[in-house]
Design an enzyme around this catalytic site. Structure first.
Site, PDB file in Angstrom:
ATOM      1  N   HIS A  21       3.118 -10.705  20.630  1.00 20.97           N
ATOM      2  CA  HIS A  21       3.595 -11.915  19.934  1.00 20.97           C
ATOM      3  C   HIS A  21       3.162 -11.901  18.465  1.00 20.97           C
ATOM      4  CE1 HIS A  21       3.206 -13.646  24.155  1.00 20.97           C
ATOM      5  NE2 HIS A  21       4.448 -13.961  23.843  1.00 20.97           N
ATOM      6  N   GLN A  51      16.840  -9.713  27.641  1.00 26.59           N
ATOM      7  CA  GLN A  51      16.842 -11.081  27.094  1.00 26.59           C
ATOM      8  C   GLN A  51      17.479 -11.097  25.694  1.00 26.59           C
ATOM      9  OE1 GLN A  51      13.611 -14.242  27.384  1.00 26.59           O
ATOM     10  NE2 GLN A  51      12.976 -13.255  25.499  1.00 26.59           N
TER      11      GLN A  51
HETATM   12  O1  PAF Z   1      10.399 -14.431  25.954  1.00 22.81           O
HETATM   13  C1  PAF Z   1       9.902 -15.553  26.147  1.00 22.81           C
HETATM   14  O2  PAF Z   1       8.703 -15.766  25.982  1.00 22.81           O
HETATM   15  C2  PAF Z   1      10.810 -16.680  26.605  1.00 22.81           C
HETATM   16  O3  PAF Z   1      11.785 -16.234  27.470  1.00 22.81           O
HETATM   17  C3  PAF Z   1      11.425 -17.472  25.433  1.00 22.81           C
HETATM   18  C4  PAF Z   1      12.374 -16.590  24.608  1.00 22.81           C
HETATM   19  C5  PAF Z   1      10.326 -18.012  24.536  1.00 22.81           C
HETATM   20  C6  PAF Z   1      12.245 -18.644  25.965  1.00 22.81           C
HETATM   21  O4  PAF Z   1      11.460 -19.525  26.704  1.00 22.81           O
END
Ligand code: PAF
Length: 186
Positions: free
Chosen positions: A33, A153
């Site tokens: 992150h 995603q």
């Molecule tokens: O990847 C994630 O942490 C989640 O799927 C996101 C994109 C924040 C959506 O809740």
């Protein structure tokens, strides 16, 4: 904490001509992150990080209940990484009246949402599209940053913005791995 607060903050920043980057997260932050946040900081005047454990993308309630929540640690890490603001709303702020009170909306996500993880986690990508589209409309970022750990995603989100007509650049960022090679994950 609120949509009003984040909208006001974004409006102020836009008024001074700032570009805005968004890093959507569910908290319990790790070095993966933080690498997204650092890239966002380097490419935008303002970096907003959302921290929200989105209930609608969990098809197993036990996973939602046990998902790690570490807000104080997260805020410390985000501050050190140079984030400008954190949007950390509660569930009621995002889903007023509760999840079941939300209007039915089916997102057109294409084949990307049907195969692999989509096949084994029914509703998961609809939930991801629901929260990410909400965050995009609330924050109106110029760019949004996602990790390639969740490669599928990213494909789904690209399809979602096309079908929903949302203008934002999706920036895909490289996976961060532990020493044994496993992708870092909350
Ligand atoms: O990847 C994630 O942490 C989640 O799927 C996101 C994109 C924040 C959506 O809740």
């Amino acid at each position: 904490r609120t949509i009003d607060e984040v909208s006001r903050y974004v409006a102020e920043q836009r008024q001074r001509g700032a570009s805005i980057g968004l890093v959507p997260t569910m908290g319990a932050l790790h070095a993966g992150h933080i690498s997204l946040v650092e890239k966002c900081v380097s490419e935008n005047d303002v970096t907003i990080v959302s921290v929200f454990v989105n209930p609608t993308q969990f098809n197993n309630p036990a996973d939602l209940a046990s998902y790690p929540r570490k807000e104080d640690d997260d805020f410390r890490l985000l501050s050190a990484a140079g984030a400008s603001a954190v949007f950390a709303p509660g569930v009621e702020e995002i889903y007023p009246g509760g999840i079941d009170a939300q209007p039915e909306h089916h997102f057109e996500l294409g084949m990307a949402a049907e195969v692999m993880e989509g096949k084994y986690r029914p509703g998961h990508f609809q939930g991801v599209a629901q929260i990410v589209s909400k965050l995009f409309r609330m924050v109106t970022p110029d760019r949004a940053y996602f990790g390639e750990k969740d490669f599928q995603q990213i494909a789904v989100i690209r399809n979602m913005i096309k079908s929903e007509g949302i203008k934002v650049d999706i920036v895909a960022c490289p996976i961060k791995r532990a020493d044994d090679g496993l992708a870092l994950s909350s």
